[in-house]
Design a protein around this motif. Sequence first.
Motif, PDB file in Angstrom:
ATOM      1  N   LYS A 100       0.898  -1.276   0.296  1.00 29.47           N
ATOM      2  CA  LYS A 100      -0.027  -0.107  -0.074  1.00 29.47           C
ATOM      3  C   LYS A 100       0.908   1.282   0.386  1.00 29.47           C
ATOM      4  O   LYS A 100       0.568   2.613  -0.274  1.00 29.47           O
ATOM      5  N   LYS A 101       1.711   0.652   0.588  1.00 29.98           N
ATOM      6  CA  LYS A 101       2.867   2.574   1.181  1.00 29.98           C
ATOM      7  C   LYS A 101       3.539   2.603  -0.582  1.00 29.98           C
ATOM      8  O   LYS A 101       3.066   4.345  -0.829  1.00 29.98           O
ATOM      9  N   ALA A 102       4.260   2.177  -1.550  1.00 30.34           N
ATOM     10  CA  ALA A 102       4.320   1.878  -2.401  1.00 30.34           C
ATOM     11  C   ALA A 102       3.464   3.008  -3.988  1.00 30.34           C
ATOM     12  O   ALA A 102       3.324   3.276  -4.256  1.00 30.34           O
ATOM     13  N   GLN A 103       2.539   2.066  -3.579  1.00 30.37           N
ATOM     14  CA  GLN A 103       0.542   2.228  -4.656  1.00 30.37           C
ATOM     15  C   GLN A 103       0.381   3.952  -4.307  1.00 30.37           C
ATOM     16  O   GLN A 103       0.556   4.438  -5.239  1.00 30.37           O
ATOM     17  N   ASN A 104       0.234   3.642  -3.118  1.00 27.89           N
ATOM     18  CA  ASN A 104      -0.376   5.591  -2.693  1.00 27.89           C
ATOM     19  C   ASN A 104       0.782   6.659  -2.709  1.00 27.89           C
ATOM     20  O   ASN A 104       0.977   7.198  -3.524  1.00 27.89           O
ATOM     21  N   GLU A 105       1.985   5.815  -3.134  1.00 30.69           N
ATOM     22  CA  GLU A 105       3.217   7.237  -3.032  1.00 30.69           C
ATOM     23  C   GLU A 105       3.433   7.586  -4.480  1.00 30.69           C
ATOM     24  O   GLU A 105       3.250   8.490  -5.253  1.00 30.69           O
ATOM     25  N   ARG A 106       3.393   6.541  -6.132  1.00 31.79           N
ATOM     26  CA  ARG A 106       2.829   5.815  -7.236  1.00 31.79           C
ATOM     27  C   ARG A 106       1.944   7.303  -7.077  1.00 31.79           C
ATOM     28  O   ARG A 106       1.639   7.844  -8.707  1.00 31.79           O
ATOM     29  N   ALA A 107       0.391   6.520  -6.702  1.00 28.74           N
ATOM     30  CA  ALA A 107      -0.322   7.891  -6.821  1.00 28.74           C
ATOM     31  C   ALA A 107      -0.651   9.288  -6.574  1.00 28.74           C
ATOM     32  O   ALA A 107      -0.904   9.486  -7.613  1.00 28.74           O
ATOM     33  N   GLU A 108      -0.140   9.427  -6.032  1.00 33.69           N
ATOM     34  CA  GLU A 108       0.256  10.869  -5.059  1.00 33.69           C
ATOM     35  C   GLU A 108       0.796  11.728  -5.743  1.00 33.69           C
ATOM     36  O   GLU A 108       0.556  12.940  -6.658  1.00 33.69           O
ATOM     37  N   GLU A 109       2.355  10.620  -6.889  1.00 26.38           N
ATOM     38  CA  GLU A 109       2.880  11.342  -8.348  1.00 26.38           C
ATOM     39  C   GLU A 109       2.226  11.713  -9.098  1.00 26.38           C
ATOM     40  O   GLU A 109       1.948  13.017  -9.335  1.00 26.38           O
ATOM     41  N   ILE A 110       1.027  10.574  -9.367  1.00 31.32           N
ATOM     42  CA  ILE A 110       0.224  10.848 -11.054  1.00 31.32           C
ATOM     43  C   ILE A 110      -0.742  11.849 -10.203  1.00 31.32           C
ATOM     44  O   ILE A 110      -0.678  13.023 -11.279  1.00 31.32           O
ATOM     45  N   LEU A 111      -1.268  12.327  -9.084  1.00 33.36           N
ATOM     46  CA  LEU A 111      -2.126  13.314  -9.314  1.00 33.36           C
ATOM     47  C   LEU A 111      -1.356  14.757  -8.673  1.00 33.36           C
ATOM     48  O   LEU A 111      -2.575  15.780  -9.529  1.00 33.36           O
ATOM     49  N   ARG A 112      -0.092  14.366  -8.727  1.00 35.92           N
ATOM     50  CA  ARG A 112       0.406  15.884  -8.415  1.00 35.92           C
ATOM     51  C   ARG A 112       0.161  16.501 -10.143  1.00 35.92           C
ATOM     52  O   ARG A 112       0.249  17.851 -10.156  1.00 35.92           O
TER      53      ARG A 112
END
Length: 506
Positions: free
Chosen positions: A122-134
């Motif tokens: 989950k941690k890696a998935q959330n970090e990837r998602a945050e990067e895309i959302l930015r």
Amino acid sequence: MADTTMKKEDYVLECHGISKAFGGTQALKDVELHIRPGEVHALLGENGAGKSTLMKCIIGLHQQDEGSITFEGKPYSVKGPVEALNAGISMIHQELNPEPHLSIAESIFLKREDTKGIFLNKKAQNERAEEILRKFDFPHGAKTLMKELTLAQMQMVEIIKAVSCNARMIIMDEPTSSLDSEETEHLFRTIRELKEKGVAIIYISHRMEEIFEICDRVSVFRDGTYIGEREMDGVTRDELISMMVGRKVENVFPKTDCEIGDVVFRVEGLSGKGFENITFEVKRGEILGISGLVGSGRSETMRGIFGMDPITSGKMYLDGEEIKIKKPSQAIKHGICMVNEDRKNYGLALHRSIRENMALPTLPIKQKAPLLNKRKEEKDCQDMGKMLTLKAASIDHDAFSLSGGNQQKVVLAKWLLADPKVLILDEPTRGVDVGAKSEIHSLMCEFAAKGMAVIMISSELPEVMGMSDRILIYHEGKINGEVMREEILSGAANQETILGKAFGGK
């Protein structure tokens, strides 16, 4: 005429002779489609023309009865969207179906989750998602639940999800139907970046101004058949409409001047979630347009008036008398009805019959003691269907079987049977074709001519300018201006005037 000089290897996707029938209904008949790498290819046609059916064949939701599909020079056949995605094709659907209890990150990476061994990372998935959302300047974090988002924000998550797949072809079915002008421009920037990377886009939209702004070529379908293909720089709007409908549509905004009477509905100092200190009135025979960016408080105000969301302060008056509304059933009893922008979740019971959907709000009227007066119900629904020129084999067919334009007519029908004094229309032509738009606009004028007060929210500036007697413009939860029809007709006000106020100008 379609371009026949292209070499076979110049197309990333080719569909030849595709036919598909559902029972006795021929949805597609011998259709063609040719997509080049790195192009934005518009797919046009009225609701029911077969556009979405062909796209569902491409992503494996349907299997064609006849014909062949080639992708990247090889025969192509998949059994579902996951296989299509693995092959390099992603699709953004018009009708959203988000899982409300998933986070944004979980929605973006659904069925392609980050794992560490057999466990979800989950941690890696959330970090990837945050990067895309930015990259998309998205206003919420990756852990936000989908149920907390607006319809427009859910649409943006679907767009982000499709882009994040690194697909070589993306199908976009009405991607801007819930987006405001700023969000649409952000999408267009993303599309141009994808083009530079060689990604092909199939772009389905009923908004002609978008087609001419972002698309390179266009293919037109009508009644399940392939009509033709054109380069965008060599075709006119009128020619495309004629190809789509097989006839000339004289006026998409057939506004007629109606006699405007006394004030029928007024709100004073209305406040609630997303709006503050709203005061306005609407008169009999008037079409009051509401404009503003998505999230500016326009839809939120109407949801409060209709009793879907709580009002924290302020007063409402109907025919000069104060009324209190805490739930939709009370609004309906007062003669206030609302066509919601999200017809799938709030407007229709899709797997109930057309007749049941039409009759639902007026069931108490048709009851005789504990029994339902079914004869009256059937007659009223048949008559309303004829008045709205509803295209359906039978009113006992499921609402799910109808095109978007006809589904919208069913939503209109159910509220018209309630004989409202005030009719609120939130994005009344969202996702419907140019022919159905013209019909719905004509109906709005008929409602006003009968003395109904009509409130119309629209993200399409040509629509709100073409159909309104008066326009209120929202900015950050407040009314930031008013434009009269006379100002538009005289040229004293235009799209820039309205957009300026929507962005906070005076």
